[in-house]
Each structure stands twice: as structure tokens, then as C-alpha cells.
Design an enzyme around this catalytic site. Sequence first.
Site, short mmCIF file in Angstrom:
data_model
loop_
_atom_site.label_atom_id
_atom_site.label_comp_id
_atom_site.label_asym_id
_atom_site.label_seq_id
_atom_site.Cartn_x
_atom_site.Cartn_y
_atom_site.Cartn_z
N ASN A 1 0.86 -1.11 0.03
CA ASN A 1 -0.10 0.13 -0.12
C ASN A 1 0.78 1.10 -0.06
O ASN A 1 1.55 1.67 1.07
CB ASN A 1 -0.88 -0.06 1.31
CG ASN A 1 -1.66 1.15 1.29
OD1 ASN A 1 -1.87 2.14 0.52
ND2 ASN A 1 -2.31 1.40 2.46
N TRP A 2 1.12 1.94 -1.13
CA TRP A 2 1.91 2.98 -1.21
C TRP A 2 1.38 4.29 -0.77
O TRP A 2 2.35 5.31 -0.83
CB TRP A 2 2.41 3.03 -2.78
CG TRP A 2 3.10 1.87 -3.52
CD1 TRP A 2 3.54 0.82 -2.66
CD2 TRP A 2 3.68 1.94 -4.79
NE1 TRP A 2 4.02 -0.10 -3.61
CE2 TRP A 2 4.23 0.64 -4.74
CE3 TRP A 2 3.42 2.53 -5.83
CZ2 TRP A 2 4.79 0.10 -5.91
CZ3 TRP A 2 4.32 2.23 -7.05
CH2 TRP A 2 4.94 0.87 -7.21
N LYS A 3 0.34 4.30 -0.36
CA LYS A 3 -0.29 5.63 0.09
C LYS A 3 -0.16 6.62 -0.85
O LYS A 3 0.01 6.35 -1.89
CB LYS A 3 -0.05 5.93 1.61
CG LYS A 3 -0.06 4.60 2.33
CD LYS A 3 0.00 4.85 3.93
CE LYS A 3 -0.35 3.23 4.65
NZ LYS A 3 -0.39 3.72 5.99
N HIS B 1 -9.76 1.28 4.76
CA HIS B 1 -8.42 1.52 5.40
C HIS B 1 -8.61 2.46 6.56
O HIS B 1 -9.31 3.36 6.38
CB HIS B 1 -7.40 1.85 4.18
CG HIS B 1 -6.04 1.87 4.99
ND1 HIS B 1 -5.48 3.16 5.79
CD2 HIS B 1 -4.79 1.06 4.91
CE1 HIS B 1 -4.57 3.01 6.39
NE2 HIS B 1 -3.89 1.63 5.66
N GLU C 1 -6.94 4.73 7.55
CA GLU C 1 -6.81 6.29 7.22
C GLU C 1 -8.21 6.94 6.46
O GLU C 1 -8.47 8.07 6.74
CB GLU C 1 -5.55 6.41 6.36
CG GLU C 1 -4.37 6.28 7.25
CD GLU C 1 -3.20 5.67 6.53
OE1 GLU C 1 -3.18 5.90 5.35
OE2 GLU C 1 -2.15 5.23 7.30
N GLU D 1 -5.51 -4.52 10.41
CA GLU D 1 -4.36 -3.55 10.82
C GLU D 1 -4.85 -2.69 12.05
O GLU D 1 -5.64 -1.92 11.92
CB GLU D 1 -4.46 -2.95 9.47
CG GLU D 1 -4.18 -3.33 8.38
CD GLU D 1 -3.47 -2.11 7.14
OE1 GLU D 1 -2.35 -2.55 6.68
OE2 GLU D 1 -4.28 -1.23 6.80
N GLY E 1 2.16 2.55 10.71
CA GLY E 1 3.21 3.89 10.44
C GLY E 1 3.97 4.11 11.73
O GLY E 1 4.55 5.19 11.95
N SER F 1 3.21 -1.89 10.36
CA SER F 1 4.68 -1.84 10.54
C SER F 1 5.08 -3.14 10.45
O SER F 1 6.17 -3.58 11.14
CB SER F 1 4.92 -1.37 12.06
OG SER F 1 4.41 0.04 12.15
N GLY G 1 2.86 -1.04 4.19
CA GLY G 1 2.96 0.38 4.06
C GLY G 1 4.21 0.86 3.75
O GLY G 1 4.84 0.55 2.49
#
Length: 256
Positions: free
Chosen positions: A9-11, A95, A97, A168, A174, A213, A234
Site C-alpha cells: 500500500n504505497w499511500k 483502510h 486512514e 491492521e 506507520g 509496521s 505500507g
Amino acid sequence: MRTPLVLGNWKMHGSQAFARGLAESVRARSGEFPGVRLGVCPPYVMLPIIAKALDGSSVAYGAQNVSEFAEGAYTGEISAGMLKELGCSYALVGHSERRQLFAETSDQVVQKLVAAYGAGLIPVLCVGETLAERQAEATGRVIEAQLQPLLSHPEADRLLAALIIAYEPVWAIGTGQTASPEQAQEVHGDIRRLIRARAPVAADELLILYGGSVKPGNAVELFAMPDIDGGLIGGAALKAEDFCAIAAAAAASKRS
Ligand code: PGA
């Protein structure tokens, strides 16, 4: 038999050149991880360049979000059909976020999931508790509530046979603070039990990824857990070397 998946997941990172380089590096090494599926989820606008970079390879790609609507006056949104047309295999939905920063609700997340499924994408449903919820010993309740709109959906059987779940914990995303393998396994086991009560056959086939992480240094022990079927990665997915080391960990842990 569940084939592990390591999904990046490159965000909202990178540029066209960065995306192409990263995809090409992952592609170049993708033959080194027998029995593991690989995928990357770049920002929407990088999907065409990723499609080209990964064309004819075994590395799949997907989107980080998708609209719950098929078409219409929804400024700024991207439909599942549009993603399918670009060759996407996956769409992340829910997700943390998206839930926290963009106020997506669990009902809306299931609408997105249904839209993704309807267009032929594999939805990756993300669930997880915050630190406060874990400290209040509410983890099980929170995750059950996040899954409830799916479990009570009239099409639940079909959806559960098609989707992937990513656990998650929000406090691990992160932050460099990973759930211990035992903490993660406990939740993964609970998720599989919940699903089993609704769809026994699908529950055994269902991939449940861990995210939060994951790094080369902790991937082996996480993936060794019986109900952890790979990872949603991530930060470490932004470096081909780390992402491939995590893929190697998936290949090694599921072989033994
Ligand atoms: P992280 O992110 O690996 O950087 O913690 C995981 C995710 O948000 O999917």
C-alpha cells in the site's frame, strides 16, 4: 490451502518515475518467491504506468480506495469499473486512514466492497482497533462491529468467498510498533471464527492479511502464525528491497 499474499500500500507517495522504478524492481525479483502472490496499490494516477511496468508479470496491482457508486455526479471519485478497465485486481476498502481522516463508515465500506466485487475486483477489507479501544479491551467488539454490515449483507456468502480481509491495528500503522505475532494471531483467529459462523467453507479459504509496521525483521514470525496469510505493507513497500525481503519471509514461513 491458502496462497499467501504480500500486498503493498504505497499511500500518497512518489511520482510517476518513482512508481515505475519501484514496480520494475519488484517485477525483476518476483520469480524469487515461490508460492506467494505479490501485488502493489499505488496512487490512482500511477495505475497506468504501473500497468505498463507490470504487464505480463505475475505481480498484480490494485487501488487504495474505490467509490461505492458505479457512475454519476460524484466529483473526485473513481469507480470500480474504471479500475477494472485499468487492469486492477484489488481494491482496498475501509483502510483506517479512510475511516479516520475521511469519515468512512462501516456501512459505506461495505457498499464500496460490493461495488468492487461487482466490477470483478478482489476487495481487501481493512479492519482494526485504535490504541484506546485495545486498552479498553474492546478489540473484539470493534472488529465485530466493523464486520457486521458484511456479515448481515444478503450477498454475504458470495462476498466472503471472494474477498480478502486485512487486520491492521491502527496503533501499529506507520508507528514502528507492530502487534506481536501472538496478538495478531488472536485477532486473526477471532475473525476467522466469526466468518466461519456465517460461511464455513469460505472461512477456511479466506486470506487474512496482517498490516501495521510489517518489516523484513518481523515478517517471518508474523507469517508463521496459522491464521496470518500474508501482509498489507505500507512504509516497507516503498523500498523494493524491503518489500521483497517480506515476500521472501512469506515464502519461507509458509513452506516450513
Ligand atoms: P505500515 O502501513 O506498514 O506503514 O504500518 C500499513 C498500512 O497502512 O496498510
